[in-house]
Design an enzyme around this catalytic site. Structure first.
Site, short mmCIF file in Angstrom:
data_model
loop_
_atom_site.label_atom_id
_atom_site.label_comp_id
_atom_site.label_asym_id
_atom_site.label_seq_id
_atom_site.Cartn_x
_atom_site.Cartn_y
_atom_site.Cartn_z
N LYS A 69 0.46 4.64 6.77
CA LYS A 69 -0.03 5.41 5.63
C LYS A 69 0.56 6.81 5.72
CE LYS A 69 -3.19 2.19 4.57
NZ LYS A 69 -3.07 1.33 3.37
N SER A 124 0.79 -1.23 0.00
CA SER A 124 0.00 0.00 0.00
C SER A 124 0.83 1.28 0.00
CB SER A 124 -0.95 0.02 1.20
OG SER A 124 -0.24 0.19 2.41
#
Length: 264
Positions: free
Chosen positions: A110, A49
């Protein structure tokens, strides 16, 4: 000159007792847990990701003091107190480790895109922040393998997020594989007080704050209290292509050029 007789020496070494050994080990465990809680902690990257910034198999150093401390800063996350001690707001563009909103035992990593009050929207694959298009510059085609040995192929860009709280803008890499799908055409999100909006740099292969259904899976907005720390640099990176028994291949699987890469 008089010679020393070893047998007559009064300074005979005292052997450690089992209790002293246990005490020594216990002290070191306490010291290491304190360092892990207050200062730094290593994490490994298991998914794609955050490609291209972070690769599957990266091992990173995360500092724990940047945003203050919550119960998630401690091993096993004991619920000793609420909120954060000496909490500070993260900066837009930080790469942060935090606890997954649907399961607080799982760590996520993230990039922080939006802070309280920010308006965020994706339109035709491009990011808009507070009504303004976030600029990006193409770096050309890019391809790399994910955790399932499947190719992640697309266009790599340099994206520049505006700074926050007087900090400089943050320029970092992202990967775009498509302009299709719900992640690329969204409603306008307004980040609530006490939360932040997180996105993966692999924009089309990231379960992040763009997904906000009440289904027990979507990340949604992330509470500030879930912050664990700020990612600083890669201290080791390993691409496990060959079987473990082929030890002669190990040096070839180390991403030497990626070692000590800092987070941008």
């Amino acid at each position: 000159m008089t010679e020393m007789n070893p047998e007559a020496s009064p300074s005979k070494r005292k052997e450690d007792t089992p209790l002293e050994i246990v005490r020594f080990v216990a002290i070191w465990i306490i010291v290491l847990m304190a360092i892990r809680t207050v200062f730094v902690e290593p994490f490994n990257i298991p998914s794609a990701s955050m490609i291209p910034t972070l690769q599957v198999g990266d091992y990173i150093v995360v500092t724990k003091f940047d945003y203050g401390w919550s119960r998630f800063s401690m091993p096993f996350s004991p619920h000793l107190f609420d909120g954060r001690i000496w909490g500070t707001t993260p900066h837009r563009g930080d790469v942060a480790v935090f606890r997954y909103t649907q399961n607080n035992s799982i760590d996520y990593i993230k990039r922080i895109i939006g802070l309280p009050g920010d308006h965020i929207q994706m339109r035709a694959g491009e990011l808009y922040l507070n009504g303004t298009l976030v600029p990006r510059q193409s770096l050309g085609a890019y391809s790399v393998m994910d955790e399932n040995r499947l190719p992640q192929t697309g266009i790599r860009y340099l994206e520049t997020l505006p700074g926050s709280a007087g900090a400089a803008p943050v320029t970092h890499q992202i990967l775009k594989q498509t302009d299709e799908g719900e992640q690329n055409d969204t409603r306008e999100y307004v980040v609530p007080e006490g939360y932040f909006f997180a996105m993966g740099d692999n924009r089309d292969n990231s379960g992040d704050s763009r997904f906000q259904r009440d289904n027990g899976v979507d990340l949604g907005y992330v509470p500030m209290v879930n912050l664990v720390g700020k990612a600083r640099f890669v201290f080791f990176s390993y691409e496990a292509v060959h079987p473990l028994w082929q030890f002669w291949q190990w040096p070839l699987e180390i991403r030497w050029s990626h070692l000590f890469a800092t987070m941008h």
